[in-house]
Design a protein around this motif. Structure first.
Motif, short mmCIF file in Angstrom:
data_model
loop_
_atom_site.label_atom_id
_atom_site.label_comp_id
_atom_site.label_asym_id
_atom_site.label_seq_id
_atom_site.Cartn_x
_atom_site.Cartn_y
_atom_site.Cartn_z
N GLY A 194 69.13 -28.14 48.30
CA GLY A 194 69.16 -28.37 46.86
C GLY A 194 67.83 -28.10 46.20
O GLY A 194 67.75 -27.41 45.17
N TYR A 222 67.28 -24.90 43.73
CA TYR A 222 67.34 -25.21 42.30
C TYR A 222 66.00 -25.65 41.69
O TYR A 222 65.95 -25.94 40.50
CB TYR A 222 68.37 -26.31 42.06
N MET A 280 78.11 -31.56 49.12
CA MET A 280 78.04 -32.09 47.77
C MET A 280 76.64 -32.55 47.40
O MET A 280 76.31 -32.69 46.22
CB MET A 280 79.05 -33.24 47.61
N SER A 330 75.11 -29.99 45.28
CA SER A 330 75.58 -30.04 43.90
C SER A 330 74.92 -31.17 43.13
O SER A 330 74.62 -31.04 41.93
CB SER A 330 77.10 -30.22 43.89
N ALA A 382 71.63 -29.88 42.20
CA ALA A 382 71.76 -28.92 41.09
C ALA A 382 72.05 -29.63 39.78
O ALA A 382 71.62 -29.17 38.70
CB ALA A 382 72.86 -27.92 41.40
N LEU A 383 72.75 -30.75 39.84
CA LEU A 383 73.10 -31.49 38.63
C LEU A 383 71.91 -32.26 38.06
O LEU A 383 71.74 -32.35 36.84
CB LEU A 383 74.25 -32.45 38.95
N GLY A 426 75.81 -27.50 39.25
CA GLY A 426 75.93 -28.71 40.07
C GLY A 426 77.20 -29.47 39.78
O GLY A 426 77.88 -29.96 40.70
N GLY A 439 80.16 -27.48 41.23
CA GLY A 439 80.15 -27.57 42.69
C GLY A 439 80.54 -28.94 43.19
O GLY A 439 81.26 -29.07 44.20
N LEU A 440 80.08 -29.97 42.50
CA LEU A 440 80.42 -31.34 42.90
C LEU A 440 81.92 -31.59 42.81
O LEU A 440 82.52 -32.24 43.68
CB LEU A 440 79.66 -32.32 42.01
N LYS A 442 83.90 -28.88 45.59
CA LYS A 442 83.68 -28.89 47.05
C LYS A 442 84.79 -29.58 47.82
O LYS A 442 85.24 -29.06 48.87
CB LYS A 442 82.33 -29.53 47.36
N GLY A 489 79.69 -21.81 39.10
CA GLY A 489 79.49 -22.98 39.95
C GLY A 489 80.68 -23.33 40.80
O GLY A 489 80.54 -23.85 41.91
N GLY A 506 80.42 -23.78 44.76
CA GLY A 506 80.87 -24.98 45.45
C GLY A 506 81.48 -24.72 46.81
O GLY A 506 81.49 -25.60 47.67
#
Length: 574
Positions: free
Chosen positions: A146, A150, A265, A268, A271-272, A400, A403-404, A407, A454, A458
């Protein structure tokens, strides 16, 4: 005829004519000798591994030592199989699946299983220890992949403005780091298979944290290349995706897709949160302080839980993958093949001569070319397009969020559908996302385009790691991955440089982004053409020297189906 002849008693010396004291004493001596021989057999039986056999009449017998006669072994095995006998696991009633090891179970190295450090029940419900590994992999993905993916994009603008470097200079540091990760991956695959990932992850966390702190102190370009391509890269190799995902693949087979998806996750979540948090820290305290905070966070978050939780394989502790709760249904071709592949042990020579290995290397090389470049250059592309830094950070965070959310679905999809079809779908989703990014004309369309991109991201980790494990099994997965990683890394390392050169020469990322759309489409086509390799032939065990049958520590584990090897001196009794 011989069988009608009277049986002659062995001559043990002159017999007394009467049953006096001497005769009784002689019989007592013979009884003592027989008792001694029986005690010796009992001691040998206790020393040897014991397999408990339940026959058709409900009696439990023990086979304390290997068979001495191959012929007798075959006869007894056929008799017992005809009678319907089966070996059953007989755990202690109070045995704890994650904390107690049966005295009869042995690891692949012939040692008794070790104890696990965490409880096997939470809130009164049993918990398979593999889920603790997944939790640790979640944290490791957040703090390694991560941050690596990112963080640098947020730092590009302030670093180039203060230090006077170009974006190609920054991108080259990322390329050096990626290339070094591929080279170093050659040397950790075997260690990962033999010893597990705990030492690698702890050492990697120490170096990665130090490297991020040093990034905040660089003032010359060569210092940046040395720290980014050397110290940070060494740390990321130790605690990065290859190590944690091989660990998760070792603990899960049927549920591998969802396990890797949950662990991924963490990327993600990074990324978030990371773009917004790092951007706020840079605005408030400067980019140098922000790097230092990230380095200390890696030490605090990674080192203690890794030392406590990380373990190599379930077999080292008398457990089975997935908790051993269900056997494959008879006639289920996919489950039967998965069992065969999972038990395969590849040599380096066998893997190198397998066409599927090189097709997978090329497939994921094409797919990774655009990934690293998009993650590095998407944030500056959005600001160049006219969005503010806060809007660009919020849009970048959509990766993020998407992807979260996606996934778990990617994990379930790759368990239910063919891995090739799932991978091709993921590649095409990313190509669609890049095409939408090139067409953005408002804040809402930018959020939507990045969100679609995204959704494809994911599935990157989940699909790639599951495909490798489904194709080559888990026992030598680290070695197989170490063969292909350098070639994949070379391709992915070229993506950021290509995007940087495209911007420096043409003043726009458009040409590079169109190239990446083409690489994703090509990867989708190639993965559909990649056949699954046939597992290497394993030597058949000899009937005269069977392996001891270990009892598992969990009553939920599957029963072993092979008959035991009986003692030859019990042939007449059977």
């Amino acid at each position: 005829m011989e069988f009608l002849a009277p049986r002659r008693r062995p001559h043990l010396g002159a017999r007394t004519p009467t049953r006096g004291r001497r005769g009784r004493r002689g019989r007592r001596g013979g009884s003592a000798r027989r008792a001694g021989r029986s005690a010796a057999r009992t001691s040998r039986a206790r020393a040897a591994p014991v397999a408990r056999v339940r026959g058709t009449r409900g009696r439990t017998r023990t086979n304390p030592e290997p068979a001495r006669s191959e012929a007798n072994t075959g006869v007894i095995a056929q008799r017992r199989m005809a009678a319907g006998a089966a070996i059953v696991a007989t755990p202690t009633p109070d045995a704890h699946p994650a904390t107690e090891a049966s005295t009869e179970a042995v690891t692949e190295h012939g040692r008794p299983p070790a104890a696990l450090p965490l409880p096997a029940t939470l809130l009164g419900r049993p918990v398979f220890y593999g889920w603790y590994i997944v939790g640790l992999a979640f944290v490791a993905a957040m703090m390694s992949s991560g941050i690596q993916a990112y963080s640098l994009g947020v730092f590009i603008t302030p670093m180039t403005e203060e230090l006077g470097w170009s974006r190609t200079d920054i991108s080259l540091g990322q390329t050096i780091s990626t290339g070094m990760m591929g080279v170093l991956g050659l040397f950790i695959g075997g260690t990962l298979d033999r010893r597990g990932g705990r030492g690698l992850m702890i050492g990697g966390a120490v170096l990665a944290g130090l490297g991020f702190i040093l990034l905040g102190q660089v003032r010359e370009l060569w210092q940046y290349y040395l720290v980014k391509g050397g110290v940070v890269t060494l740390g990321m190799v130790g605690m990065g995706a290859m190590v944690v995902n091989v660990a998760v693949s070792n603990w899960f087979v049927r549920r591998r897709g969802r396990a890797i998806a949950i662990s991924a996750m963490g990327i993600s979540v990074a990324a978030l949160l990371l773009p917004t948090v790092a951007s706020a820290m840079i605005t408030a305290y400067g980019w140098r302080a922000a790097w230092a905070v990230i380095g200390v966070a890696v030490w605090v978050v990674m080192i203690p839980p890794t030392w406590l939780i990380m373990r190599r394989r379930p077999e080292d502790f008398g457990l089975e993958p997935d908790g051993g709760r269900r056997l494959a249904a008879v006639g289920d071709a996919r489950e039967e093949r998965r069992s065969q592949v999972d038990a395969a042990r590849w040599t380096r020579r066998q893997a190198i001569h397998t066409p599927a290995l090189w097709m997978l290397i090329l497939t994921f090389g094409l797919a990774s070319m655009g990934l690293g470049a998009m993650l590095l250059h998407l944030f500056p592309y959005l600001t160049d397009t006219g969005f503010s830094r806060s809007e660009a950070a919020a849009g970048f965070s959509m990766i993020g969020l998407a992807g979260l959310l996606s996934k778990p679905f990617w994990g379930l999809a790759i368990e239910r559908f063919a891995a090739r079809v799932t991978a091709a779908t993921e590649f095409l989703m990313m190509a669609l996302g890049i095409a939408l990014i090139l067409a953005v004309d408002s804040t809402l369309s930018m959020f939507l385009a990045v969100f679609v991109f995204g959704l494809g991201i994911g599935g990157v980790v989940t699909v790639q790691e599951t495909v490798w494990a489904d194709y080559f099994g888990r026992f030598t997965l680290g070695m197989v991955r170490s063969i292909g990683r350098p070639f994949t890394i070379v391709s992915s390392a070229g993506g950021p440089v290509l995007a940087g050169v495209a911007y420096d020469v043409g003043g726009s990322y458009e040409v590079a982004f169109i190239v990446f759309i083409g690489t994703y489409v090509a990867a989708a086509v190639l993965i559909l053409l990649t056949p699954e390799p046939s597992p290497p032939a394993s030597p058949q065990p000899s009937l005269a020297a069977p392996e001891p049958v270990p009892a598992t520590t969990d009553a939920r584990h599957a029963a072993v189906e092979a008959p035991p090897a009986p003692r030859s001196d019990r042939l007449a009794g059977d």
